[in-house]
Design an enzyme around this catalytic site. Sequence first.
Site, PDB file in Angstrom:
ATOM      1  N   GLN A 183       0.871  -1.172   0.000  1.00 17.07           N
ATOM      2  CA  GLN A 183       0.000   0.000   0.000  1.00 17.07           C
ATOM      3  C   GLN A 183       0.909   1.223   0.000  1.00 17.07           C
ATOM      4  O   GLN A 183       1.220   1.790   1.038  1.00 17.07           O
ATOM      5  CB  GLN A 183      -0.928  -0.032   1.215  1.00 17.07           C
ATOM      6  CG  GLN A 183      -1.727  -1.330   1.339  1.00 17.07           C
ATOM      7  CD  GLN A 183      -2.869  -1.455   0.340  1.00 17.07           C
ATOM      8  OE1 GLN A 183      -3.705  -0.564   0.220  1.00 17.07           O
ATOM      9  NE2 GLN A 183      -2.911  -2.558  -0.405  1.00 17.07           N
ATOM     10  N   ALA A 205     -11.585   2.863   4.549  1.00 14.03           N
ATOM     11  CA  ALA A 205     -10.658   1.942   3.885  1.00 14.03           C
ATOM     12  C   ALA A 205      -9.869   2.643   2.793  1.00 14.03           C
ATOM     13  O   ALA A 205     -10.135   3.806   2.452  1.00 14.03           O
ATOM     14  CB  ALA A 205     -11.428   0.763   3.318  1.00 14.03           C
ATOM     15  N   HIS A 206      -8.941   1.908   2.228  1.00 15.59           N
ATOM     16  CA  HIS A 206      -8.025   2.454   1.220  1.00 15.59           C
ATOM     17  C   HIS A 206      -8.764   2.984  -0.004  1.00 15.59           C
ATOM     18  O   HIS A 206      -9.649   2.354  -0.532  1.00 15.59           O
ATOM     19  CB  HIS A 206      -6.980   1.441   0.793  1.00 15.59           C
ATOM     20  CG  HIS A 206      -7.486   0.061   0.533  1.00 15.59           C
ATOM     21  ND1 HIS A 206      -6.668  -0.942   0.100  1.00 15.59           N
ATOM     22  CD2 HIS A 206      -8.716  -0.498   0.668  1.00 15.59           C
ATOM     23  CE1 HIS A 206      -7.361  -2.044  -0.030  1.00 15.59           C
ATOM     24  NE2 HIS A 206      -8.594  -1.811   0.304  1.00 15.59           N
ATOM     25  N   GLY A 207      -8.341   4.171  -0.401  1.00 19.00           N
ATOM     26  CA  GLY A 207      -8.855   4.726  -1.642  1.00 19.00           C
ATOM     27  C   GLY A 207     -10.203   5.419  -1.536  1.00 19.00           C
ATOM     28  O   GLY A 207     -10.760   5.853  -2.541  1.00 19.00           O
TER      29      GLY A 207
END
Lengths: 339, 339, 339
Positions: free
Chosen positions: C193, C234-236
């Site tokens: 990541q 969460a990611h993004g």
Amino acid sequence: MRLAVLAEKIGAVVDGDGSLEITGLAPIDEAGPGSLTFVANPRYAKHLLTTAASAVIVAEDVEVGNLTALRAPEPYAAFVAALAIFDARPRPVAGIHPTAVVADSASVGEGAYVGPYAVIGDDTVIGRDARIYPHVVIYPQVTIGDRFVAHAGAVVRECVRLGDDVRLQPGCVLGGDGFGFLPVGDVPPAIPQIGGVEVGDGVDIGANTTVDRAAIGDTRLAKGVKLDNLVMVAHGCRIGEASLLAGQVGMAGSTVIGRRVQAGGQAGFSGHQVIGDDVRLGARAVPVGDVAEGRTVAGYPAVEAGLWRRCVAALERLPDLLKRVRALERRLDGDGDRK
Amino acid sequence: MRLAVLAEKIGAVVDGDGSLEITGLAPIDEAGPGSLTFVANPRYAKHLLTTAASAVIVAEDVEVGNLTALRAPEPYAAFVAALAIFDARPRPVAGIHPTAVVADSASVGEGAYVGPYAVIGDDTVIGRDARIYPHVVIYPQVTIGDRFVAHAGAVVRECVRLGDDVRLQPGCVLGGDGFGFLPVGDVPPAIPQIGGVEVGDGVDIGANTTVDRAAIGDTRLAKGVKLDNLVMVAHGCRIGEASLLAGQVGMAGSTVIGRRVQAGGQAGFSGHQVIGDDVRLGARAVPVGDVAEGRTVAGYPAVEAGLWRRCVAALERLPDLLKRVRALERRLDGDGDRK
Amino acid sequence: MRLAVLAEKIGAVVDGDGSLEITGLAPIDEAGPGSLTFVANPRYAKHLLTTAASAVIVAEDVEVGNLTALRAPEPYAAFVAALAIFDARPRPVAGIHPTAVVADSASVGEGAYVGPYAVIGDDTVIGRDARIYPHVVIYPQVTIGDRFVAHAGAVVRECVRLGDDVRLQPGCVLGGDGFGFLPVGDVPPAIPQIGGVEVGDGVDIGANTTVDRAAIGDTRLAKGVKLDNLVMVAHGCRIGEASLLAGQVGMAGSTVIGRRVQAGGQAGFSGHQVIGDDVRLGARAVPVGDVAEGRTVAGYPAVEAGLWRRCVAALERLPDLLKRVRALERRLDGDGDRK
């Protein structure tokens, strides 16, 4: 890095101009010249025609228009390899910071980084090449394998046992006391949680996730288990190999989850139940009772995912259905004596 | 320890061989020779016939086959007593670690352990026999009673007041600012949360659980309240004596919960509502509005638990019901002019 | 403070005795003499007749009986101004504690307080007038604007970028690794990541909330976003200006939320979806797919809030409806050959 060089490193073939210089990776809708991009979700495939990226990693049969492609039999694996190459995040160098408090009776293997204010308790044993960031607290009598990574604020309570290649995100807690109280009196007495927590090789634990110890026996995460952030694993749960639990999943006590299970975000397990291997649970699903191997379930109580979708679709029509049934009753009654 | 000696210590009677040596406690399906075990959940009673345990704690009338039994009128209480006896987890010894930062104006009572890097702020007063693990942060002007236990990473913000025998698991936060913002403009202004948090005697707070302070008045946890991990108690909530909230329960602002309430995992409270004494809420339940004393509710919006079970069972049949009602309509229409 | 003086400071007009001495603020049902109170929720308006408060802040047209009123065109804003005046919580004074570890290559602007054991990594840049409480960990290469406030145990991972006036409650984590693993093999390989987290001006992050970094691109919280406790981003994900997410909300990867969105507690977003500006989501709502601008939705899958209320009200009647449809079928069959 020249695209042709990168292609070789990640096991891909250049379809287009291999002399392009690649300076980094970017999402397809944000990428500019010099960027390599990747499309995993079909939702974003439309951007292939308009992206300003220099190149894209795709499977061997994907149409990319005028874009230069890096074609790979396993494009996701190639993308992961590219990410590793461009990972420029700072990494601490080996060494134990003078402010770290490492007990005399503790043992930390070769090659470790131990950051400022980390605390490692009596008789704790940690393998080689650990990366222990600032403010990690490892209690006494913990055993940890090689290549341990623990980010700031992670806490490992006494006697917990971790395998090799375990990674802890910031703020996670392993081995907190399980929630056990006798429900009597005005101060319910605590049930001592003298059991342990055993974590296998290659386990990842998300930020602020908690895994509790039990009264007796171990809470167990098998090899390759991955827990996202804010997950709650209660005392006495067992999770099988390579199972993945997404954010905010909650497991009540003594839930047993098989291998390669995947649970969506905010799913819940009501405890004392067995979830078979390869089960898939939708986001927010709550299985009541056991779930047989290989099933895909959703809803609460969780049922077969397709049935659940039909049920909730039908639910929108329920208010209207009530009216229709009343109308039918009136027609049959003829004189409308039923309201 | 010889079984006969143990029996006396925990108030049980040996039914079998009192000369057996007991070395520890284990779950019935994992216990080996030398282990004492216990069956609380009927699900595991079948293991009584096959366990390798040396003995089992049971009630006076439970059939145990050839196993040696420790029979007790309150077997759970006897089990808890046995756990306390076999609790061999390392405990810190009293003393204030040289790296702890205790403000000159703070007061810590006799018999305390204060671990490495703990921080105790100005004018904070802590009673006797505290156990404050590494990396606990107590802000200024906090008052805490006797026998306080705080695990690594727990944070108590300014002016919070805790009674005697309060125990904090790692990473929990007491007194964070309540979520109060005026919903105007592009940066909603914060509403200062100048109220307090008051926690009664004998309260346990789970790992990474958060209890917020309010704009005015106190957020209150009464005597004997027990919160599991990752629970959210918003500003201005009040929880009555001996109530137990399981993992990931969430309470919106100004929820009032009575005494001896039990809420299952991931239950939610929508705020500004009153939950009566002795209410039981199923896992994932969300009561909308007040709930009268003594009720057992489930679902969202939470209704009487039996009704909820019937409703969700009926839900599976809803897609079929839609078809049946359409068929009825056609039959009544005769010529099928209704689709 | 005399009421007349206070009134002028907060932009209100005294309706009654301006010579009263006000010593603090209190909730209307707990207020005593000397207290100023405030009624925001109509549920508490009944207390206006019985409160022992000396005065109450209300709108210009609210009937308050014999009570002295501070009348303001925007009573909530006047209340917030009064809270700021009576905020007597201790505040740290500027200065860097000798135990703080600030990297030589880091830069902390003028006027900062940096508490005991705070850690600030290499090449990190922090603006002026920061308040960094004990045990905050800022990793290397982070950039932070002016007037940063970070409470104990907050963690900011490497390369995260924060604007001005960002406030972090205890234990929150910014920039933890997103939950990305290839679901293959017995140890699913991690997807690095290497993306960032970008947080705009005036953002507040609640206690133990987590905001993950992505594989590529940034996770973004725009200006004025407010996250309550135990929220999972969460990611993004991207969250637009001035959106407010209540406690325990969870966002799966790549969710895009517009401006001024409000989500109730425990709401969930299933990921890869777009939520329009000004959408309101009820507590526990889970939208599946996109939600158009301005809608108010509830339930799972989330539908228009009014429809959802009718559906769940109808659900209680579903078991009875099943019986009624069976009865209709029997009547039509005549001989009752259908069970």
